[in-house]
Scaffold this motif. Structure first.
Motif, mmCIF file in Angstrom:
data_model
loop_
_atom_site.group_PDB
_atom_site.id
_atom_site.type_symbol
_atom_site.label_atom_id
_atom_site.label_comp_id
_atom_site.label_asym_id
_atom_site.label_seq_id
_atom_site.Cartn_x
_atom_site.Cartn_y
_atom_site.Cartn_z
ATOM 1 N N VAL A 102 14.240 0.433 -15.496
ATOM 2 C CA VAL A 102 13.030 1.114 -15.958
ATOM 3 C C VAL A 102 13.442 2.253 -16.880
ATOM 4 C CG1 VAL A 102 10.943 2.359 -15.320
ATOM 5 C CG2 VAL A 102 11.803 0.540 -13.832
ATOM 6 N N ASN A 103 12.988 2.188 -18.118
ATOM 7 C CA ASN A 103 13.262 3.239 -19.093
ATOM 8 C C ASN A 103 12.054 4.153 -19.205
ATOM 9 O OD1 ASN A 103 15.792 2.116 -19.738
ATOM 10 N ND2 ASN A 103 14.873 0.730 -21.230
ATOM 11 N N ALA A 144 14.999 -6.505 -22.820
ATOM 12 C CA ALA A 144 14.289 -7.439 -21.942
ATOM 13 C C ALA A 144 14.568 -8.883 -22.339
ATOM 14 C CB ALA A 144 12.790 -7.156 -21.977
ATOM 15 N N VAL A 145 14.586 -9.141 -23.648
ATOM 16 C CA VAL A 145 14.880 -10.487 -24.146
ATOM 17 C C VAL A 145 16.341 -10.850 -23.856
ATOM 18 C CG1 VAL A 145 15.020 -11.941 -26.194
ATOM 19 C CG2 VAL A 145 13.099 -10.357 -25.918
ATOM 20 N N VAL A 202 13.523 -5.559 -17.729
ATOM 21 C CA VAL A 202 13.576 -4.237 -18.364
ATOM 22 C C VAL A 202 12.165 -3.869 -18.814
ATOM 23 C CG1 VAL A 202 14.752 -2.761 -20.033
ATOM 24 C CG2 VAL A 202 15.857 -4.886 -19.255
ATOM 25 N N ASN A 203 11.641 -2.789 -18.295
ATOM 26 C CA ASN A 203 10.299 -2.330 -18.639
ATOM 27 C C ASN A 203 10.316 -0.832 -18.944
ATOM 28 O OD1 ASN A 203 8.479 -4.772 -18.004
ATOM 29 N ND2 ASN A 203 9.720 -4.588 -16.153
ATOM 30 N N ALA A 216 7.470 -4.891 -20.692
ATOM 31 C CA ALA A 216 6.121 -4.319 -20.643
ATOM 32 C C ALA A 216 6.156 -2.808 -20.821
ATOM 33 C CB ALA A 216 5.441 -4.668 -19.321
ATOM 34 N N GLU A 217 5.012 -2.271 -21.247
ATOM 35 C CA GLU A 217 4.828 -0.822 -21.408
ATOM 36 C C GLU A 217 3.736 -0.380 -20.452
ATOM 37 O OE1 GLU A 217 3.549 -0.720 -25.412
ATOM 38 O OE2 GLU A 217 5.488 -1.282 -26.256
ATOM 39 N N LEU A 218 4.073 0.517 -19.545
ATOM 40 C CA LEU A 218 3.110 0.978 -18.551
ATOM 41 C C LEU A 218 2.798 2.447 -18.796
ATOM 42 C CD1 LEU A 218 1.570 -0.096 -16.112
ATOM 43 C CD2 LEU A 218 3.473 0.627 -14.661
ATOM 44 N N SER A 219 1.573 2.735 -19.235
ATOM 45 C CA SER A 219 1.163 4.117 -19.501
ATOM 46 C C SER A 219 0.706 4.783 -18.208
ATOM 47 C CB SER A 219 0.024 4.156 -20.508
ATOM 48 O OG SER A 219 0.441 3.645 -21.752
#
Length: 243
Positions: free
Chosen positions: A134-135, A166-167, A176-177, A233-236
């Motif tokens: 997780v970044n 992630a790819v 990786v998200n 994915a991008e989690l706000s």
């Protein structure tokens, strides 16, 4: 059974703020954690608070040797299946206020540190049978951020690096998200004046500044099998501030 029983998670920038909140929640969920940070006093105190499930190591995220030492310590505790690239700096300056030294400092900590961290944990996660990285980016990595040119640039970079990694790492069983916090009430935002804080608050639909636990809950979701079909994915986590 707790979600992380028998698993080990490495957290950079783990001595305080969001990193400390993540560590507390992970230990409560059965994990063992390694806290990497330059803040030795705070890091040691947190490790003592968390007990035998936690270890602290002094870590400069811009140094490959420090990452290698942190990974080695983590594997001594068990299979390393999670890592949070949480370390970062925020020194807000406009384009014309930012000199090359400040720009490079942001790049080394926020961007290079993340790159080195991802590289360092891959062999250990493969040995563990897979894992989750997780970044920690920012809403400044989703839109323009006033008066924070260098910080904003590095947080956009993390967004792209996350998707590329992630790819690359999916065939290795590693997800990786990225998490994109909005204004979070930690030491990082103490540089704001009362007026700046009020302006930021006025931009948040939910109507409050975020807390470290708000981010930590999102991080635990991405580290866990609850998000097993998510990568890149991008989690706000921003109270709607980036809408």
């Amino acid at each position: 059974m707790p979600r992380f029983t028998g698993k080990v998670v490495l957290i950079s920038g783990g001595a305080r703020g969001q990193g400390a909140a993540e560590a507390r929640m992970l230990v409560a969920e059965g994990a063992k954690v390694v806290l990497g940070d330059l803040l030795e006093k705070e890091g040691q105190a947190l490790a003592e608070e968390l007990g035998p499930a936690a270890r602290f190591i002094r870590q400069d995220v811009t140094q490959e040797a420090d990452w290698a030492a942190a990974v080695q310590l983590a594997e001594e505790l068990g299979p390393l299946t999670g890592m949070v690239n949480n370390a970062g700096i925020y020194v807000p300056r406009t384009l014309m206020q930012t000199d090359a030294a400040l720009f490079e400092r942001h790049m080394r900590v926020n961007q290079l540190g993340c790159f080195l961290g991802m590289q360092a944990v891959v062999p250990a996660m493969e040995r563990a049978g897979g894992g989750s990285i997780v970044n920690i980016s920012s809403t400044a990595g989703l839109r323009g951020s006033p008066g924070a040119l260098a910080y904003c640039g590095t947080k956009w970079a993390l967004r792209g690096m996350t998707k590329a990694a992630a790819v690359d790492l999916a065939p290795r069983g590693i997800r990786v998200n990225s998490v994109h916090p909005g204004p979070i009430d930690t030491d990082m935002v103490k540089v704001w004046t009362n007026e700046q804080r009020a302006v930021r608050l006025s931009q948040i639909p939910i109507g409050r500044i975020g807390q470290a636990d708000d981010v930590a809950r999102a991080v635990l979701f991405l580290l866990s099998e609850d998000s097993a079909y998510m990568t890149g994915a991008e989690l706000s986590v921003d109270g709607g501030a980036s809408l």
